[in-house]
Design a protein around this motif. Structure first.
Motif, PDB file in Angstrom:
ATOM      1  N   GLN A 270     -46.023   3.523 -16.100  1.00 28.66           N
ATOM      2  CA  GLN A 270     -45.215   4.780 -16.345  1.00 28.66           C
ATOM      3  C   GLN A 270     -44.500   4.696 -14.981  1.00 28.66           C
ATOM      4  OE1 GLN A 270     -47.260   8.689 -15.698  1.00 28.66           O
ATOM      5  NE2 GLN A 270     -45.953   9.254 -17.757  1.00 28.66           N
ATOM      6  N   VAL A 271     -43.183   4.715 -14.966  1.00 27.70           N
ATOM      7  CA  VAL A 271     -42.305   4.650 -13.764  1.00 27.70           C
ATOM      8  C   VAL A 271     -41.517   5.957 -13.531  1.00 27.70           C
ATOM      9  CG1 VAL A 271     -40.749   3.098 -12.541  1.00 27.70           C
ATOM     10  CG2 VAL A 271     -41.995   2.049 -14.530  1.00 27.70           C
ATOM     11  N   PHE A 272     -41.656   6.520 -12.223  1.00 29.37           N
ATOM     12  CA  PHE A 272     -40.849   7.747 -11.827  1.00 29.37           C
ATOM     13  C   PHE A 272     -39.740   7.228 -11.257  1.00 29.37           C
ATOM     14  CE2 PHE A 272     -45.274   8.685 -11.950  1.00 29.37           C
ATOM     15  CZ  PHE A 272     -45.266  10.209 -12.624  1.00 29.37           C
ATOM     16  N   THR A 273     -38.512   7.877 -11.785  1.00 26.64           N
ATOM     17  CA  THR A 273     -37.254   7.644 -11.279  1.00 26.64           C
ATOM     18  C   THR A 273     -36.416   8.944 -11.276  1.00 26.64           C
ATOM     19  OG1 THR A 273     -35.809   7.527 -13.123  1.00 26.64           O
ATOM     20  CG2 THR A 273     -36.982   5.586 -12.788  1.00 26.64           C
ATOM     21  N   ARG A 274     -35.380   8.933 -10.280  1.00 31.43           N
ATOM     22  CA  ARG A 274     -34.803  10.309 -10.074  1.00 31.43           C
ATOM     23  C   ARG A 274     -34.079  10.537 -11.226  1.00 31.43           C
ATOM     24  NH1 ARG A 274     -32.264   8.717  -5.619  1.00 31.43           N
ATOM     25  NH2 ARG A 274     -33.121   6.804  -5.713  1.00 31.43           N
ATOM     26  N   ARG A 275     -33.981   9.834 -12.464  1.00 36.62           N
ATOM     27  CA  ARG A 275     -33.608  10.589 -13.777  1.00 36.62           C
ATOM     28  C   ARG A 275     -34.748  10.642 -14.743  1.00 36.62           C
ATOM     29  NH1 ARG A 275     -27.834   8.362 -15.473  1.00 36.62           N
ATOM     30  NH2 ARG A 275     -28.422   9.589 -17.386  1.00 36.62           N
ATOM     31  N   GLY A 276     -35.945  10.761 -14.023  1.00 35.15           N
ATOM     32  CA  GLY A 276     -37.052  11.108 -15.005  1.00 35.15           C
ATOM     33  C   GLY A 276     -37.941   9.942 -15.164  1.00 35.15           C
ATOM     34  N   VAL A 277     -39.025   9.950 -16.262  1.00 36.04           N
ATOM     35  CA  VAL A 277     -39.975   9.065 -16.369  1.00 36.04           C
ATOM     36  C   VAL A 277     -39.386   7.953 -17.170  1.00 36.04           C
ATOM     37  CG1 VAL A 277     -42.529   8.712 -17.035  1.00 36.04           C
ATOM     38  CG2 VAL A 277     -41.756  10.776 -15.790  1.00 36.04           C
ATOM     39  N   VAL A 278     -39.724   6.618 -17.068  1.00 33.26           N
ATOM     40  CA  VAL A 278     -39.312   5.779 -17.493  1.00 33.26           C
ATOM     41  C   VAL A 278     -40.830   5.034 -18.202  1.00 33.26           C
ATOM     42  CG1 VAL A 278     -38.298   3.099 -17.689  1.00 33.26           C
ATOM     43  CG2 VAL A 278     -37.222   5.282 -16.311  1.00 33.26           C
TER      44      VAL A 278
ATOM     45  N   PRO B  82     -31.006  -5.948 -18.454  1.00 29.34           N
ATOM     46  CA  PRO B  82     -30.726  -6.675 -17.157  1.00 29.34           C
ATOM     47  C   PRO B  82     -30.538  -5.678 -16.019  1.00 29.34           C
ATOM     48  CG  PRO B  82     -28.439  -6.650 -18.326  1.00 29.34           C
ATOM     49  CD  PRO B  82     -29.503  -5.827 -19.100  1.00 29.34           C
ATOM     50  N   ARG B  83     -30.644  -4.559 -16.221  1.00 31.25           N
ATOM     51  CA  ARG B  83     -30.501  -3.450 -15.123  1.00 31.25           C
ATOM     52  C   ARG B  83     -31.674  -3.384 -14.463  1.00 31.25           C
ATOM     53  NH1 ARG B  83     -27.547   1.065 -18.807  1.00 31.25           N
ATOM     54  NH2 ARG B  83     -29.414   0.549 -19.993  1.00 31.25           N
ATOM     55  N   PRO B  84     -31.474  -2.835 -13.128  1.00 28.91           N
ATOM     56  CA  PRO B  84     -32.811  -2.235 -12.477  1.00 28.91           C
ATOM     57  C   PRO B  84     -33.285  -1.161 -13.142  1.00 28.91           C
ATOM     58  CG  PRO B  84     -30.925  -1.930 -11.244  1.00 28.91           C
ATOM     59  CD  PRO B  84     -30.399  -2.621 -12.331  1.00 28.91           C
ATOM     60  N   LEU B  85     -34.703  -0.599 -12.605  1.00 31.10           N
ATOM     61  CA  LEU B  85     -35.118   0.506 -13.104  1.00 31.10           C
ATOM     62  C   LEU B  85     -34.286   1.877 -12.760  1.00 31.10           C
ATOM     63  CD1 LEU B  85     -38.834  -0.003 -12.058  1.00 31.10           C
ATOM     64  CD2 LEU B  85     -37.836   0.632 -14.296  1.00 31.10           C
TER      65      LEU B  85
ATOM     66  N   GLY C 206     -34.714  -6.600  -6.916  1.00 33.39           N
ATOM     67  CA  GLY C 206     -34.932  -7.918  -7.310  1.00 33.39           C
ATOM     68  C   GLY C 206     -35.164  -8.327  -8.928  1.00 33.39           C
ATOM     69  N   TYR C 207     -35.402  -7.212  -9.364  1.00 34.43           N
ATOM     70  CA  TYR C 207     -36.011  -7.662 -10.477  1.00 34.43           C
ATOM     71  C   TYR C 207     -35.255  -6.619 -11.738  1.00 34.43           C
ATOM     72  CZ  TYR C 207     -39.631  -9.679  -8.243  1.00 34.43           C
ATOM     73  OH  TYR C 207     -40.115 -10.612  -7.377  1.00 34.43           O
ATOM     74  N   SER C 208     -35.278  -7.039 -13.102  1.00 38.06           N
ATOM     75  CA  SER C 208     -34.650  -6.432 -14.107  1.00 38.06           C
ATOM     76  C   SER C 208     -35.760  -5.595 -14.901  1.00 38.06           C
ATOM     77  CB  SER C 208     -33.915  -7.394 -15.016  1.00 38.06           C
ATOM     78  OG  SER C 208     -34.783  -8.138 -15.740  1.00 38.06           O
ATOM     79  N   ARG C 209     -35.094  -4.694 -15.773  1.00 37.40           N
ATOM     80  CA  ARG C 209     -36.047  -4.033 -16.593  1.00 37.40           C
ATOM     81  C   ARG C 209     -36.857  -4.849 -17.504  1.00 37.40           C
ATOM     82  NH1 ARG C 209     -34.118   2.040 -18.332  1.00 37.40           N
ATOM     83  NH2 ARG C 209     -33.818   2.739 -16.024  1.00 37.40           N
TER      84      ARG C 209
ATOM     85  N   ALA D 158     -33.309  15.981 -15.378  1.00 39.99           N
ATOM     86  CA  ALA D 158     -32.577  16.411 -16.487  1.00 39.99           C
ATOM     87  C   ALA D 158     -31.916  15.841 -17.505  1.00 39.99           C
ATOM     88  CB  ALA D 158     -32.409  17.871 -16.626  1.00 39.99           C
ATOM     89  N   LEU D 159     -30.944  14.737 -16.939  1.00 44.63           N
ATOM     90  CA  LEU D 159     -30.130  13.878 -17.331  1.00 44.63           C
ATOM     91  C   LEU D 159     -30.960  12.899 -18.251  1.00 44.63           C
ATOM     92  CD1 LEU D 159     -27.864  12.952 -14.245  1.00 44.63           C
ATOM     93  CD2 LEU D 159     -27.318  14.448 -16.273  1.00 44.63           C
ATOM     94  N   GLY D 160     -32.169  12.680 -17.648  1.00 34.18           N
ATOM     95  CA  GLY D 160     -32.883  11.629 -18.653  1.00 34.18           C
ATOM     96  C   GLY D 160     -32.579  10.272 -18.151  1.00 34.18           C
ATOM     97  N   ASP D 161     -33.206   9.235 -18.741  1.00 34.17           N
ATOM     98  CA  ASP D 161     -33.146   7.812 -18.501  1.00 34.17           C
ATOM     99  C   ASP D 161     -31.493   7.454 -18.803  1.00 34.17           C
ATOM    100  OD1 ASP D 161     -33.643   5.365 -17.301  1.00 34.17           O
ATOM    101  OD2 ASP D 161     -34.646   4.664 -19.177  1.00 34.17           O
ATOM    102  N   ILE D 162     -31.145   6.391 -18.164  1.00 33.10           N
ATOM    103  CA  ILE D 162     -29.781   5.736 -18.552  1.00 33.10           C
ATOM    104  C   ILE D 162     -29.622   5.163 -19.984  1.00 33.10           C
ATOM    105  CG2 ILE D 162     -29.232   5.003 -16.273  1.00 33.10           C
ATOM    106  CD1 ILE D 162     -30.396   2.165 -17.030  1.00 33.10           C
ATOM    107  N   GLU D 163     -28.645   5.333 -20.628  1.00 32.61           N
ATOM    108  CA  GLU D 163     -28.143   4.965 -22.101  1.00 32.61           C
ATOM    109  C   GLU D 163     -28.880   3.483 -22.144  1.00 32.61           C
ATOM    110  OE1 GLU D 163     -27.282   6.783 -24.570  1.00 32.61           O
ATOM    111  OE2 GLU D 163     -27.264   8.492 -23.476  1.00 32.61           O
TER     112      GLU D 163
END
Length: 376
Positions: free
Chosen positions: A279-287, A298-301, A312-315, A369-374
């Protein structure tokens, strides 16, 4: 080690406060989040990595360390700072909460608590005096009074009885702590969700006198709304010129809400425990890195984050190593979570100094509230 323990209030914005705690082992910028190093380690992190996230202080656990490896052994080996290779400040809790929540058969009396270890069933007796002795042997910079913390919900009579016992134990803790220049003893306010009991507890603690004051008995099942109701008044009952520590909190929005209400210090296992469970906390919520949607991403968290996991690492890689049960997954995800929590604290400190906390808070909630990236 020379120097004194001092707290200086540097600014405020509404009830939110920014300050500095000076200790012989280094300064602590407040509001502060303390990573939890239960058994002398923040799990999956090297001490220098914990420091690199921005942490000024870590928390050690009296109950776990007294059972293994033992406080006397730690003292013989030079104290907890040397033992765990962390030369900055350490706060140790009193052991009371873990006795109530983890120990086996236990008996509570006015004198203290007799319990069986959850590790090997050995019988132990913990009193205010023994808790102070253990924390002295560990060598922690901030020592917590020994208290009793009933889980919520509980009836008023049980909470009242427990609070008054804790206040008697607080007086005994103060006497047993003695004169230790450069070290601080914090009293712990109890009283559940009852405002008058919180007030009675605060008055009892102020009459004893402490270097700092904690708000205990929350984050034990009452829910965020009830916790915030208490925090609307509890911090203001405590001395203005001493740090206020909310124990065992919490999620990012819990932390922001607590600081908004006048809290200076917090701790929680959440960022490190969550990192180990994906469980990962990001500025756009939990991933949830376990989810298959990340397998080809290939994008970062978080593109705005500069922690090693994001830099240094991708999702896709983080998903792979987590699903493969590789140790690096716990290391990177814990580092990211701790970095994000410290980023929140730094953001709040800056906003309070510049008297823009309300705007910062609004942006914090709007971005989450935006939620995770598309997904790709």
């Amino acid at each position: 080690m020379t120097g004194r323990f001092e707290f200086k209030l540097l600014g405020r914005d509404g009830a939110a406060r920014v300050g500095k705690i000076a200790t012989p082992r280094g300064d602590i910028a407040t509001p502060a989040f303390m990573p939890v190093g239960t058994a002398g380690t923040v799990k999956a992190m090297l001490p220098e990595s914990v420091r690199a996230t921005g942490a000024d202080i870590v928390l050690g656990n009296t109950y776990h360390l007294m059972l293994r490896p033992g406080a006397e052994r730690v003292a013989r080996l030079g104290g907890l700072h040397r033992f765990m290779n962390w030369e900055r400040p350490i706060l140790t809790d009193s052991g009371g909460f873990q006795v109530m929540s983890l120990a086996g058969l236990r008996k509570l009396t006015e004198e203290g608590v007799t319990f069986k270890s959850h590790i090997d069933g050995a019988r132990h007796h913990l009193t205010p005096e023994r808790s102070m002795e253990i924390q002295r042997l560990l060598g922690s910079d901030i020592v917590m009074c020994f208290d009793e913390c009933p889980a919520l919900p509980a009836d008023r009579g049980r909470i009242e009885e427990s609070m008054r016992l804790s206040m008697r134990w607080a007086a005994r803790s103060r006497d047993a702590f003695g004169d230790r220049p450069g070290h601080a003893l914090f009293g712990i306010q109890q009283g559940g969700l009852e405002r008058d009991l919180r007030e009675e507890s605060a008055e009892a603690l102020k009459a004893i006198g402490f270097e700092g004051y904690a708000i205990g008995g929350l984050a034990v099942g009452e829910g965020q709304a009830a916790m915030f109701d208490v925090l609307d008044h509890a911090p203001g009952m405590l001395p203005e010129d001493r740090p206020r520590y909310l124990m065992g909190v919490g999620k990012p929005d819990d932390i922001v809400g607590a600081v908004k209400r006048g809290v200076d210090m917090m701790d929680c296992v959440l960022p490190s425990r969550s990192g180990r469970t994906g469980q990962v906390f990001t500025r756009r919520g939990v991933v949830n890195i376990k989810n298959a949607r990340h397998a080809d991403d290939p994008r970062p968290l978080d593109e705005a984050c500069i922690c090693p996991a994001c830099r240094g690492y991708s999702r896709a890689y983080l998903h792979h190593v987590f699903r493969s049960k590789e140790i690096i997954a716990s290391m990177l995800l814990t580092w990211h979570n701790l970095h994000y929590f410290q980023e929140i604290m730094a953001g709040m400190r800056g906003a309070i100094v510049e008297a823009r906390f309300e705007a910062w808070e609004a942006e914090f909630h709007a971005t989450r509230a935006l939620g995770d990236i598309e997904r790709i």
